[in-house]
Design a protein around this motif. Sequence first.
Motif, short mmCIF file in Angstrom:
data_model
loop_
_atom_site.label_atom_id
_atom_site.label_comp_id
_atom_site.label_asym_id
_atom_site.label_seq_id
_atom_site.Cartn_x
_atom_site.Cartn_y
_atom_site.Cartn_z
N ALA A 256 0.89 -1.17 0.00
CA ALA A 256 0.00 0.00 0.00
C ALA A 256 0.92 1.21 0.00
CB ALA A 256 -0.91 0.01 1.22
N ALA A 257 1.18 1.77 -1.19
CA ALA A 257 2.23 2.77 -1.33
C ALA A 257 1.72 4.04 -2.00
CB ALA A 257 3.40 2.19 -2.15
N TRP A 258 2.27 5.16 -1.54
CA TRP A 258 1.95 6.49 -2.06
C TRP A 258 3.20 7.11 -2.65
CZ3 TRP A 258 -1.52 10.29 -3.04
CH2 TRP A 258 -1.04 11.62 -3.08
N SER A 259 3.07 7.70 -3.84
CA SER A 259 4.17 8.43 -4.44
C SER A 259 3.77 9.89 -4.57
CB SER A 259 4.52 7.87 -5.83
OG SER A 259 5.55 8.64 -6.42
N PRO A 260 4.53 10.82 -3.97
CA PRO A 260 4.16 12.24 -4.00
C PRO A 260 4.39 12.90 -5.36
CG PRO A 260 6.25 11.95 -2.87
CD PRO A 260 5.73 10.58 -3.15
N GLY A 261 5.02 12.19 -6.28
CA GLY A 261 5.25 12.74 -7.62
C GLY A 261 5.13 11.64 -8.64
N GLY A 262 5.66 11.87 -9.85
CA GLY A 262 5.60 10.86 -10.88
C GLY A 262 6.41 9.63 -10.50
N LEU A 263 5.97 8.47 -10.99
CA LEU A 263 6.63 7.21 -10.66
C LEU A 263 6.76 6.37 -11.94
CD1 LEU A 263 7.73 5.51 -8.27
CD2 LEU A 263 5.47 4.41 -8.18
N ARG A 264 7.97 5.84 -12.15
CA ARG A 264 8.24 4.97 -13.30
C ARG A 264 8.66 3.61 -12.78
NH1 ARG A 264 12.88 4.36 -17.15
NH2 ARG A 264 11.97 3.53 -19.08
N VAL A 265 7.89 2.58 -13.16
CA VAL A 265 8.16 1.22 -12.72
C VAL A 265 8.71 0.46 -13.92
CG1 VAL A 265 7.19 -0.86 -11.69
CG2 VAL A 265 6.27 1.38 -11.06
N VAL A 266 9.97 0.09 -13.84
CA VAL A 266 10.67 -0.52 -14.97
C VAL A 266 10.85 -2.01 -14.70
CG1 VAL A 266 12.69 -0.41 -16.47
CG2 VAL A 266 11.89 1.65 -15.30
N GLY A 267 10.05 -2.83 -15.37
CA GLY A 267 10.15 -4.27 -15.17
C GLY A 267 9.70 -4.67 -13.78
N GLY A 268 9.86 -5.96 -13.50
CA GLY A 268 9.49 -6.46 -12.19
C GLY A 268 8.01 -6.71 -12.04
N MET A 269 7.60 -6.94 -10.81
CA MET A 269 6.20 -7.26 -10.54
C MET A 269 5.84 -6.84 -9.12
SD MET A 269 6.37 -11.40 -9.87
CE MET A 269 7.35 -11.71 -11.34
N GLY A 270 4.53 -6.67 -8.91
CA GLY A 270 4.05 -6.32 -7.59
C GLY A 270 2.55 -6.47 -7.50
N GLN A 271 2.03 -6.32 -6.30
CA GLN A 271 0.59 -6.42 -6.07
C GLN A 271 0.21 -5.53 -4.89
OE1 GLN A 271 -0.15 -10.58 -5.25
NE2 GLN A 271 1.00 -10.58 -3.33
N GLY A 272 -1.00 -4.97 -4.96
CA GLY A 272 -1.48 -4.14 -3.87
C GLY A 272 -2.20 -2.90 -4.35
N LEU A 273 -2.05 -1.83 -3.59
CA LEU A 273 -2.66 -0.53 -3.89
C LEU A 273 -1.56 0.48 -4.09
CD1 LEU A 273 -5.02 1.54 -3.99
CD2 LEU A 273 -4.87 1.66 -1.50
N LEU A 274 -1.59 1.14 -5.24
CA LEU A 274 -0.57 2.12 -5.58
C LEU A 274 -1.25 3.43 -5.91
CD1 LEU A 274 2.50 2.43 -5.98
CD2 LEU A 274 2.18 1.74 -8.36
N ALA A 275 -0.94 4.50 -5.17
CA ALA A 275 -1.50 5.82 -5.41
C ALA A 275 -0.37 6.78 -5.76
CB ALA A 275 -2.25 6.32 -4.17
N VAL A 276 -0.51 7.45 -6.90
CA VAL A 276 0.56 8.30 -7.42
C VAL A 276 0.00 9.69 -7.69
CG1 VAL A 276 2.26 8.57 -9.27
CG2 VAL A 276 1.64 6.27 -8.47
N ALA A 277 0.64 10.70 -7.11
CA ALA A 277 0.14 12.07 -7.28
C ALA A 277 0.33 12.57 -8.71
CB ALA A 277 0.84 13.00 -6.30
#
Length: 357
Positions: A256-277
Amino acid sequence: MGEPVRGREGVALVLVLLLILALQLLAHGSLVLARQEMAASEAARRLLQARVAAEAGLNATPFLDASGTDTVGLWSRVVVSRGSVGWASHETRVTRLDRELWRLEGWGQVENQPWSMGLGRVIWIMDPVARVGAFGGVVQVGPEASVDLQGDLDASDVAPARAAPDPRCAPFEATLDSLFLSRAVPGLARDTTVGAVTPALGLLGPAELAERMGTVGPGAGTPSPSEVLGRCVLGDPWNWGDPTRPDRPCGTHWVAAWSPGGLRVVGGMGQGLLAVAGDLELDGARFDGVVLVGGQLHLLGGAELVGFAQAAGGVTVAAGSRARGSACASTLALDAARAVLGGPVLVPGGWIGPLEQ
């Protein structure tokens, strides 16, 4: 000459007696009035004590350990705490109004008094099934948002009954199927409510999400399951669980993660709740669950999103990338997020009372 003097003395005596009587009546009236004022003051004091205790009951609310809300039926009332303030006791009760709205009541009673005072507030508590059911499409965007779809938005398996069986969703299956089998869910939906306050999850706006969730970014990174000696390393900010191997140690970890700005996810994997400003870019990455984006959502390089997304600024799905709707994955993500997002939110203007038994 003596008779007139005795007559005047008699009149004076009568007047004195009448004056004494008047003074006695006035004194008695003042005493009665004083007693009434004292009784009124005492009642007001006890009423104030009861009100203070009722307010204490509203503030002393250990309820809302979110997982406990599942067992409370519609219109059921539950006593969740008891306590005291000085000579007054208080009791806190909650009544479920629908899946996410509750009436919170604080009741105060002064010792040895037969009556009590109650105050109430309407509160909102995030419910995973209700939040998933509120999505109008696999990807929900603002009314004027830009859309570039070269890849795939797949809404064919949104309901659990249409998807591959997942035993983790068994507790939610019946309710989710009732929500999604009865209506068509498009791949893309425009919603006039998206963008007013964003990103948001129900009554949880950006400030509440930022306060309650862990922080990741802004910037770029690659999420991957992190295991040491057969245990999932939860302290790694880029360990977002293992969506493809639920039997592994990190298979039960949902971020359950918050990003206060832009976010770039390069490859990999994940699960959950992602909130990006800002903007969120999934480049060759897989993410299962829910993403809430204040800017634009970009799925690039064969990226896959399994669940639901809200992107106020619009969405780009490049060729070879896709978003696949899944009520199961989204509900599991939000159910896991209740540990941090399940606390109550006061509904603006939601005061009720004073209440009577």
